[in-house]
Design a protein around this motif. Sequence first.
Motif, PDB file in Angstrom:
ATOM      1  N   LEU A  26      -1.486  10.474  -3.002  1.00  0.00           N
ATOM      2  CA  LEU A  26      -0.336   9.645  -2.588  1.00  0.00           C
ATOM      3  C   LEU A  26       0.900  10.016  -3.412  1.00  0.00           C
ATOM      4  O   LEU A  26       2.014  10.015  -2.904  1.00  0.00           O
ATOM      5  CB  LEU A  26      -0.679   8.160  -2.728  1.00  0.00           C
ATOM      6  CG  LEU A  26      -1.609   7.607  -1.642  1.00  0.00           C
ATOM      7  CD1 LEU A  26      -2.108   6.211  -2.004  1.00  0.00           C
ATOM      8  CD2 LEU A  26      -0.921   7.589  -0.274  1.00  0.00           C
ATOM      9  N   GLY A  27       0.676  10.349  -4.688  1.00  0.00           N
ATOM     10  CA  GLY A  27       1.792  10.793  -5.544  1.00  0.00           C
ATOM     11  C   GLY A  27       2.404  12.067  -4.983  1.00  0.00           C
ATOM     12  O   GLY A  27       3.631  12.181  -4.827  1.00  0.00           O
ATOM     13  N   PRO A  39       7.274   8.718   7.087  1.00  0.00           N
ATOM     14  CA  PRO A  39       6.383   7.794   6.377  1.00  0.00           C
ATOM     15  C   PRO A  39       5.168   8.495   5.773  1.00  0.00           C
ATOM     16  O   PRO A  39       4.760   9.562   6.226  1.00  0.00           O
ATOM     17  CB  PRO A  39       5.939   6.804   7.461  1.00  0.00           C
ATOM     18  CG  PRO A  39       6.221   7.470   8.755  1.00  0.00           C
ATOM     19  CD  PRO A  39       7.272   8.511   8.539  1.00  0.00           C
ATOM     20  N   LEU A  40       4.600   7.839   4.735  1.00  0.00           N
ATOM     21  CA  LEU A  40       3.390   8.326   4.073  1.00  0.00           C
ATOM     22  C   LEU A  40       2.250   7.363   4.396  1.00  0.00           C
ATOM     23  O   LEU A  40       2.425   6.143   4.362  1.00  0.00           O
ATOM     24  CB  LEU A  40       3.620   8.342   2.548  1.00  0.00           C
ATOM     25  CG  LEU A  40       2.402   8.650   1.674  1.00  0.00           C
ATOM     26  CD1 LEU A  40       1.936  10.093   1.867  1.00  0.00           C
ATOM     27  CD2 LEU A  40       2.731   8.408   0.196  1.00  0.00           C
ATOM     28  N   GLY A  61       2.183   3.897  -3.052  1.00  0.00           N
ATOM     29  CA  GLY A  61       3.130   4.693  -2.271  1.00  0.00           C
ATOM     30  C   GLY A  61       2.909   4.775  -0.779  1.00  0.00           C
ATOM     31  O   GLY A  61       3.779   5.272  -0.058  1.00  0.00           O
ATOM     32  N   ALA A  62       1.749   4.326  -0.257  1.00  0.00           N
ATOM     33  CA  ALA A  62       1.523   4.442   1.187  1.00  0.00           C
ATOM     34  C   ALA A  62       2.376   3.430   1.950  1.00  0.00           C
ATOM     35  O   ALA A  62       2.456   2.267   1.568  1.00  0.00           O
ATOM     36  CB  ALA A  62       0.048   4.229   1.508  1.00  0.00           C
ATOM     37  N   ASP A  63       2.990   3.894   3.032  1.00  0.00           N
ATOM     38  CA  ASP A  63       3.719   2.970   3.904  1.00  0.00           C
ATOM     39  C   ASP A  63       2.756   2.338   4.903  1.00  0.00           C
ATOM     40  O   ASP A  63       2.955   1.219   5.354  1.00  0.00           O
ATOM     41  CB  ASP A  63       4.820   3.730   4.668  1.00  0.00           C
ATOM     42  CG  ASP A  63       5.804   4.380   3.715  1.00  0.00           C
ATOM     43  OD1 ASP A  63       6.316   3.663   2.840  1.00  0.00           O
ATOM     44  OD2 ASP A  63       6.019   5.600   3.820  1.00  0.00           O
ATOM     45  N   PRO A 171       1.910   2.145 -10.101  1.00  0.00           N
ATOM     46  CA  PRO A 171       1.900   1.179  -9.002  1.00  0.00           C
ATOM     47  C   PRO A 171       3.163   0.325  -9.011  1.00  0.00           C
ATOM     48  O   PRO A 171       3.771   0.108 -10.046  1.00  0.00           O
ATOM     49  CB  PRO A 171       0.664   0.322  -9.313  1.00  0.00           C
ATOM     50  CG  PRO A 171       0.432   0.477 -10.769  1.00  0.00           C
ATOM     51  CD  PRO A 171       0.960   1.827 -11.167  1.00  0.00           C
ATOM     52  N   SER A 172       3.571  -0.119  -7.825  1.00  0.00           N
ATOM     53  CA  SER A 172       4.706  -1.038  -7.753  1.00  0.00           C
ATOM     54  C   SER A 172       4.427  -2.046  -6.651  1.00  0.00           C
ATOM     55  O   SER A 172       3.646  -1.781  -5.738  1.00  0.00           O
ATOM     56  CB  SER A 172       5.999  -0.264  -7.475  1.00  0.00           C
ATOM     57  OG  SER A 172       5.889   0.380  -6.237  1.00  0.00           O
TER      58      SER A 172
END
Length: 328
Positions: A26-27, A39-40, A61-63, A171-172
């Motif tokens: 994902l990074g 999009p990811l 990070g995944a949408d 992470p966020s």
Amino acid sequence: MIEMSGAGFIGVTTYSEDSELLLELLGAGRRLADKLGVPLSAVLIGNVIDEEKRKEAIRHGADKVYVVEDPKLEAFGVEPYRAALLGAVRDVSPEVLLIGGTKRGKELAPRVATALETGCMSDCVALDMDSERRLVGRRLTYGGSTIAEVACLKKPQMATIPPKAFEKPAPSERTGEIVSLKVELPESKVKVVERRAKQQATFRIEDAPIVVSCGRGFKKKEDVKLLEELAEVLDAKVSCTRPLAADYHWMQEWVGLSGHKIRPKLYIAAGVSGTIQHVAGIRDAQTIVAINSNEEASIFNIADYGIVGDLYKVIPALTKALKEKLGK
Ligand SMILES: Cc1cc2nc3c(=O)[nH]c(=O)nc-3n(C[C@H](O)[C@H](O)[C@H](O)COP(=O)(O)OP(=O)(O)OC[C@H]3O[C@@H](n4cnc5c(N)ncnc54)[C@H](O)[C@@H]3O)c2cc1C
């Protein structure tokens, strides 16, 4: 024939059955998706996918997270997992598909690529998009002595990524969409009669900040105790070169081209000659210390610090000095 086929491919999609590696993908995927302005997404496959796993992919990070759940996916089988991943990819139709380069990932990737009539760049340690939206990967070749730059010419553009090639993103708190996909899975042609757990190391050597390794400079298995004592003082993990594991069976796993690729803060190699196959697994270590009685040994070419001497004298002396210094 080279063909940059078809429109209708959108987004960057990632898949690995290894949760840590998925986050690393994902990074890598986030940077590509941002560059392409698309999009990811992540694909999760299993019988029942834990809620936390879905959220974790979004936090990293995944949408979008595509979930394929089915009792046939309880345990890994190459046929149902291939069908599940293929079904998801056909639904999502990504421009780029990154697959974790684990043993299982490497079983799936070429099968999926063949079904999609595209190519797959294996073991990429760096990725970028060029001005023509082509995925360009870098991979170690000739036993790690050179780096080849390869590009995908068909879509979806596929690559497998080894563990630790990319940093796991922090992470966020972000939002994303979770989509359940229904995929028809074939009846397996394989009947599993028994499953036995493989004896495995209880830790991932990739996660160790300090690794000490032994090579054929050690005369017998019992002597590895010297290195274990050093490891204990440093809170390090012990590994080895391939002959010690594959030929002598002193340990289960090794470091290098055909073994684990690691990037510890400190790597100490004792009685290791430093062949290109070994170096391919440690080239990203921050600091390398080599102990070897032969001052011409190639390991000294990549070592930050070299100790020319007999490991049977150097290691006990080093352990004693470190014990005193660290008050252990
Ligand atoms: C396709 C392929 C893939 C491979 N993949 C890997 C891999 O992933 N990882 C890997 O490690 N190898 C791999 N190999 C094997 C690799 O080519 C080498 O054979 C191996 O790395 C050598 O291991 P070594 O350094 O322990 O042994 P050696 O090359 O025999 O080196 C032993 C070293 O110990 C030193 N020494 C001897 N006695 C002492 C002493 N008393 N004190 C201090 N130093 C001493 C010697 O000077 C020598 O430098 C691969 C090979 C192939 C063909």
